[in-house]
Motif scaffolding. Structure first.
Motif, PDB file in Angstrom:
ATOM      1  N   LEU A  59       0.826  -1.209   0.000  1.00  0.00           N
ATOM      2  CA  LEU A  59       0.000   0.000   0.000  1.00  0.00           C
ATOM      3  C   LEU A  59       0.861   1.260   0.000  1.00  0.00           C
ATOM      4  N   LYS A  62       2.408   1.785  -3.386  1.00  0.00           N
ATOM      5  CA  LYS A  62       1.459   2.281  -4.385  1.00  0.00           C
ATOM      6  C   LYS A  62       1.187   3.774  -4.219  1.00  0.00           C
ATOM      7  N   VAL A  63       0.878   4.201  -2.990  1.00  0.00           N
ATOM      8  CA  VAL A  63       0.499   5.606  -2.804  1.00  0.00           C
ATOM      9  C   VAL A  63       1.715   6.530  -2.845  1.00  0.00           C
ATOM     10  N   PHE A 164      -6.036   1.491  -4.070  1.00  0.00           N
ATOM     11  CA  PHE A 164      -5.116   0.870  -3.109  1.00  0.00           C
ATOM     12  C   PHE A 164      -5.728  -0.359  -2.449  1.00  0.00           C
TER      13      PHE A 164
END
Length: 254
Positions: A59, A62-63, A164
């Motif tokens: 996560l 990804k962000v 996400f």
């Protein structure tokens, strides 16, 4: 035994079975965790990140790239995490809580272990170089001098939380495929260790695994980043028609 901070409050303990761990040792450690008032989950193989850190690492990866590449602002992502996905706090807020220096080491370890799927993002390097390590130094992604940052609820509509969430489902599926943990233990770990209202594999069954795969494939076709390539387990379940609650079977049987 992997405890979670603060250990006097957090109920989860990940119990990792090594290559030479006997069943008797494993049984005793599980009993010890219960005697301490904890809920143990079994990590069947000593893979980097175990369960919770591996999913959270995906996560964060990804962000972090989303902000680094200008796809979104951190406040938009955190608003979506808190108010759309109902997570306990925003992901950048959580990064500041963990400590950016600590998190950078975790992310490098995961990148080394899982390659391009969790390719290290340099977004936190400049903050670390400036001594801005998060909440413990008063500044990281956010300014903590006046307390917890205010993240406006209205920003949640600016970012699609499903982006996400499907990444979390995908990494959880890889954990199952790698035979690191059972489905129920993955979900229990995320609920107790990360405060999620539902585990990622429970969520997959509710969303529909075919919808998860479709979203991942769309993101992969648009961006070409390995983190969006669907885990073979997800594609196999779709092929079998095991797409979740709607069909009576997914990661769970209903």
């Amino acid at each position: 035994m992997h405890f979670f901070n603060p250990p006097q409050i957090m109920a989860l303990v990940e119990v990792i079975k090594g290559d030479y761990t006997s069943e008797e040792t494993l049984r005793r450690v599980m009993e010890l965790a219960k005697a301490l008032g904890k809920t143990p989950v079994l990590v069947k193989k000593d893979f980097r990140g175990f369960i919770v850190n591996r999913i959270l690492g995906a996560l964060f990866n990804k962000v972090f790239w989303d902000v680094h590449l200008g796809r979104a602002k951190k406040e938009e992502i955190d608003a979506a995490a808190k108010y759309s996905a109902r997570l306990p706090m925003g992901l950048f807020e959580l990064a500041d809580y963990i400590g950016l220096d600590v998190l950078a080491e975790i992310m490098r370890i995961l990148s080394d272990a899982y390659g391009d799927r969790l390719k290290y993002c340099p977004i936190i390097d400049e903050l670390i170089a400036q001594g801005n390590l998060g909440r413990k130094t008063g500044r990281g992604f956010y300014d903590w001098s006046a307390g917890r940052p205010n993240i406006p609820k209205e920003l949640a509509k600016e970012y699609d939380a499903s982006e996400f969430l499907v990444v979390a489902v995908n990494e959880a599926a890889w954990i199952v495929m790698d035979e690191v943990a059972e489905t129920k233990d993955v979900d229990t770990a995320m609920k107790l260790g990360a405060g999620w209202p539902k585990g990622p594999l429970e969520l997959a069954d509710e969303l529909g695994i075919e919808e998860v795969v479709s979203k991942l494939e769309l993101l992969f076709s648009e961006r070409g980043e390995e983190i969006y390539k669907p885990c073979p387990v997800l594609k196999d379940y779709v092929k079998r028609g095991w797409v979740g609650k709607e069909t009576g079977r997914g990661f769970y049987v209903y």
